[in-house]
Design a protein around this motif. Sequence first.
Motif, PDB file in Angstrom:
ATOM      1  N   ILE A  45      72.371  45.014  38.508  1.00  0.00           N
ATOM      2  CA  ILE A  45      71.415  46.116  38.711  1.00  0.00           C
ATOM      3  C   ILE A  45      69.979  45.608  38.558  1.00  0.00           C
ATOM      4  O   ILE A  45      69.107  45.908  39.386  1.00  0.00           O
ATOM      5  N   VAL A  46      69.741  44.836  37.493  1.00  0.00           N
ATOM      6  CA  VAL A  46      68.376  44.346  37.259  1.00  0.00           C
ATOM      7  C   VAL A  46      67.915  43.452  38.399  1.00  0.00           C
ATOM      8  O   VAL A  46      66.755  43.519  38.840  1.00  0.00           O
ATOM      9  N   LYS A  47      68.831  42.632  38.910  1.00  0.00           N
ATOM     10  CA  LYS A  47      68.472  41.745  40.022  1.00  0.00           C
ATOM     11  C   LYS A  47      68.027  42.548  41.241  1.00  0.00           C
ATOM     12  O   LYS A  47      67.057  42.193  41.917  1.00  0.00           O
ATOM     13  N   SER A  48      68.713  43.663  41.525  1.00  0.00           N
ATOM     14  CA  SER A  48      68.343  44.475  42.696  1.00  0.00           C
ATOM     15  C   SER A  48      66.994  45.156  42.472  1.00  0.00           C
ATOM     16  O   SER A  48      66.192  45.294  43.413  1.00  0.00           O
ATOM     17  N   ILE A  49      66.711  45.583  41.233  1.00  0.00           N
ATOM     18  CA  ILE A  49      65.404  46.199  40.939  1.00  0.00           C
ATOM     19  C   ILE A  49      64.299  45.156  41.054  1.00  0.00           C
ATOM     20  O   ILE A  49      63.223  45.417  41.621  1.00  0.00           O
ATOM     21  N   GLN A  50      64.585  43.968  40.542  1.00  0.00           N
ATOM     22  CA  GLN A  50      63.600  42.881  40.598  1.00  0.00           C
ATOM     23  C   GLN A  50      63.251  42.557  42.051  1.00  0.00           C
ATOM     24  O   GLN A  50      62.076  42.342  42.392  1.00  0.00           O
ATOM     25  N   LYS A  51      64.256  42.559  42.902  1.00  0.00           N
ATOM     26  CA  LYS A  51      64.036  42.289  44.333  1.00  0.00           C
ATOM     27  C   LYS A  51      63.126  43.353  44.952  1.00  0.00           C
ATOM     28  O   LYS A  51      62.205  43.043  45.712  1.00  0.00           O
ATOM     29  N   PHE A  52      63.363  44.624  44.599  1.00  0.00           N
ATOM     30  CA  PHE A  52      62.530  45.704  45.131  1.00  0.00           C
ATOM     31  C   PHE A  52      61.086  45.558  44.656  1.00  0.00           C
ATOM     32  O   PHE A  52      60.144  45.720  45.449  1.00  0.00           O
ATOM     33  N   VAL A  53      60.903  45.261  43.365  1.00  0.00           N
ATOM     34  CA  VAL A  53      59.539  45.130  42.834  1.00  0.00           C
ATOM     35  C   VAL A  53      58.810  43.972  43.506  1.00  0.00           C
ATOM     36  O   VAL A  53      57.646  44.090  43.903  1.00  0.00           O
ATOM     37  N   GLU A  54      59.506  42.838  43.667  1.00  0.00           N
ATOM     38  CA  GLU A  54      58.871  41.648  44.270  1.00  0.00           C
ATOM     39  C   GLU A  54      58.563  41.863  45.754  1.00  0.00           C
ATOM     40  O   GLU A  54      57.484  41.512  46.228  1.00  0.00           O
ATOM     41  N   GLU A  55      59.533  42.439  46.483  1.00  0.00           N
ATOM     42  CA  GLU A  55      59.411  42.497  47.941  1.00  0.00           C
ATOM     43  C   GLU A  55      58.800  43.790  48.462  1.00  0.00           C
ATOM     44  O   GLU A  55      58.383  43.850  49.624  1.00  0.00           O
ATOM     45  N   ARG A  56      58.753  44.819  47.621  1.00  0.00           N
ATOM     46  CA  ARG A  56      58.212  46.101  48.075  1.00  0.00           C
ATOM     47  C   ARG A  56      57.001  46.539  47.249  1.00  0.00           C
ATOM     48  O   ARG A  56      55.916  46.735  47.757  1.00  0.00           O
ATOM     49  N   MET A  57      57.224  46.704  45.940  1.00  0.00           N
ATOM     50  CA  MET A  57      56.193  47.339  45.113  1.00  0.00           C
ATOM     51  C   MET A  57      54.900  46.521  45.075  1.00  0.00           C
ATOM     52  O   MET A  57      53.801  47.074  45.248  1.00  0.00           O
ATOM     53  N   LEU A  58      55.025  45.219  44.850  1.00  0.00           N
ATOM     54  CA  LEU A  58      53.813  44.395  44.774  1.00  0.00           C
ATOM     55  C   LEU A  58      53.088  44.318  46.112  1.00  0.00           C
ATOM     56  O   LEU A  58      51.866  44.557  46.178  1.00  0.00           O
ATOM     57  N   PRO A  59      53.784  43.999  47.233  1.00  0.00           N
ATOM     58  CA  PRO A  59      53.066  44.026  48.515  1.00  0.00           C
ATOM     59  C   PRO A  59      52.474  45.394  48.836  1.00  0.00           C
ATOM     60  O   PRO A  59      51.379  45.477  49.403  1.00  0.00           O
ATOM     61  N   ASP A  60      53.174  46.472  48.472  1.00  0.00           N
ATOM     62  CA  ASP A  60      52.671  47.814  48.788  1.00  0.00           C
ATOM     63  C   ASP A  60      51.376  48.115  48.034  1.00  0.00           C
ATOM     64  O   ASP A  60      50.443  48.704  48.589  1.00  0.00           O
ATOM     65  N   VAL A  61      51.317  47.734  46.757  1.00  0.00           N
ATOM     66  CA  VAL A  61      50.100  48.047  46.002  1.00  0.00           C
ATOM     67  C   VAL A  61      48.924  47.215  46.512  1.00  0.00           C
ATOM     68  O   VAL A  61      47.779  47.696  46.562  1.00  0.00           O
ATOM     69  N   TYR A  62      49.193  45.992  46.939  1.00  0.00           N
ATOM     70  CA  TYR A  62      48.100  45.184  47.493  1.00  0.00           C
ATOM     71  C   TYR A  62      47.679  45.697  48.878  1.00  0.00           C
ATOM     72  O   TYR A  62      46.523  45.518  49.294  1.00  0.00           O
ATOM     73  N   THR A  63      48.595  46.338  49.613  1.00  0.00           N
ATOM     74  CA  THR A  63      48.211  46.998  50.865  1.00  0.00           C
ATOM     75  C   THR A  63      47.227  48.134  50.596  1.00  0.00           C
ATOM     76  O   THR A  63      46.217  48.280  51.293  1.00  0.00           O
ATOM     77  N   LEU A  64      47.517  48.933  49.572  1.00  0.00           N
ATOM     78  CA  LEU A  64      46.583  50.001  49.212  1.00  0.00           C
ATOM     79  C   LEU A  64      45.234  49.416  48.802  1.00  0.00           C
ATOM     80  O   LEU A  64      44.173  49.921  49.192  1.00  0.00           O
ATOM     81  N   ALA A  65      45.271  48.331  48.020  1.00  0.00           N
ATOM     82  CA  ALA A  65      44.013  47.715  47.571  1.00  0.00           C
ATOM     83  C   ALA A  65      43.188  47.210  48.750  1.00  0.00           C
ATOM     84  O   ALA A  65      41.954  47.297  48.747  1.00  0.00           O
ATOM     85  N   GLU A  66      43.880  46.704  49.777  1.00  0.00           N
ATOM     86  CA  GLU A  66      43.171  46.169  50.954  1.00  0.00           C
ATOM     87  C   GLU A  66      42.464  47.285  51.735  1.00  0.00           C
ATOM     88  O   GLU A  66      41.338  47.093  52.204  1.00  0.00           O
ATOM     89  N   HIS A  67      43.112  48.436  51.858  1.00  0.00           N
ATOM     90  CA  HIS A  67      42.561  49.495  52.704  1.00  0.00           C
ATOM     91  C   HIS A  67      41.757  50.546  51.922  1.00  0.00           C
ATOM     92  O   HIS A  67      41.114  51.401  52.534  1.00  0.00           O
ATOM     93  N   TYR A  68      41.843  50.504  50.599  1.00  0.00           N
ATOM     94  CA  TYR A  68      41.038  51.418  49.769  1.00  0.00           C
ATOM     95  C   TYR A  68      40.231  50.598  48.761  1.00  0.00           C
ATOM     96  O   TYR A  68      40.314  50.830  47.554  1.00  0.00           O
ATOM     97  N   PRO A  69      39.427  49.623  49.220  1.00  0.00           N
ATOM     98  CA  PRO A  69      38.729  48.733  48.282  1.00  0.00           C
ATOM     99  C   PRO A  69      37.685  49.454  47.430  1.00  0.00           C
ATOM    100  O   PRO A  69      37.337  48.979  46.347  1.00  0.00           O
ATOM    101  N   ASP A  70      37.192  50.614  47.916  1.00  0.00           N
ATOM    102  CA  ASP A  70      36.197  51.356  47.131  1.00  0.00           C
ATOM    103  C   ASP A  70      36.789  51.857  45.814  1.00  0.00           C
ATOM    104  O   ASP A  70      36.032  52.160  44.881  1.00  0.00           O
TER     105      ASP A  70
END
Length: 475
Positions: free
Chosen positions: A200-225
Amino acid sequence: MAENTEKGQKIVINPTTRTLGASQVEVRVEAGRVIHARCGATVFRGFELILRDRDPRDAAYITQRICGICPTAHAIAASFAVEDLAGVRPPHNGNLLRNLIFAGDMLQNHIRHFYLFAVPDYVRGPECRPLVPPPTTDYRLPRAKNERLVDSYFQAIDVSRKAYEISALLGGKAPHPHGIIPGGSSVPVTAITVLNLLSIVKSIQKFVEERMLPDVYTLAEHYPDYFEIGVRGADFLNFGLFPLDPEASGHHFPGAAVIDGRMEAVDSGEISEHLRYTHFEGEQLAHPARGETRPNPDKPGGYSWCKAPRYRGRALEGGPLAQLWVRGDYRRGVSVMDRLIARALISREVAGLMRKWLTALRPGQPVFNRYQVPESGTGVGLTGAMRGGLGHWLEVEGGRIKHYQIVTPTAWNYSPHDDQGGPGPVEEALIGTPVADAKEPVEIGRVLHSFDPCMSCVAHVIVLDEPVPDRILVF
């Protein structure tokens, strides 16, 4: 609600989160920027009164009912307080199991908060409830990136559920698990359970690495203000999160107070609770060990059921950004976007720690150390939690609880003005926030949601055989 007044444009937001009400924010806007803010909790939490005359060993179970979102944090703090009172510590397995149950709850919280409560402020969702009506027209993501975050949004529901399974498998159930108790844990660990949890932890870790982190940096890129909105100074507090060993010789996320960017060891004697702008009576500037719970909904000047905790008179912020700042992992700045990024980064760190803790468990070894509750004495339980520092202060007389005081993370972050008129951290972060349209103040919501306010740490109290008075609080 927005209206024009002599002191500027007044905006009132209630509720402030996507889960429940129990909170209200009132701001005044001049020339398109917030110049004054008041954050209030609108219902009373009386757990300190419920705990009087109880067996102190019940505190770990009762205080979990403060909140369905972060119950394990209260079980941990209450267990630490009783262990401080009784002079007992958990065995090796007990410490690891409590860390794991707490960490599972923390992961479900961070994933759920980011995707379900914060992302809809930035991403255009499908035309279905609860994503309609949309909170804004300020959507900036290109179509492909927007669709990816919407897909992540729906995946996060299942991933958050899986994280909660960890707390349920090790704690008996979730929310409000039975596995966190003073002296250790109540559920023996087996090799099969460890293997299941690693998957279970491995699957959550995969989601955080491959989804959550890239997604938050996408928001940072388009909402830099939003690196320049919700800004305040580097004033943080963390009590220490996840003990390294049964003796708590250190923590995986160390404790410290950061004042004007300078870090120092936490001295819990420097904490006081300010009451001037709350609905409470009692000694002003009292330490939580002496703090009273005397509600007065009609108190003049009061606008919140949150007390205003201060550290040496300073309003300190807690949460993932504080926890990473103290450890030296992230010190880019203090803003809306920094808080969101920190929440994703700490999720990756916690998932990695969980895999190490699972492989360090010793199936068949003890999970609990017996102890005797003293007839009298005091105990303190301090821990880091999802939203910041959580403290439980306990006094026992005749083997029963004489005094109990709880200072929640949201009380720190969402506190009202202190006795000197100084704002709480969220109030301070709102000052200067640009508001393009008072009828659609999404900028204010984005600041609030970067803190992850949790007003479920409040609850009504019903006294048997006494009528419940009808009261309406007018701000």
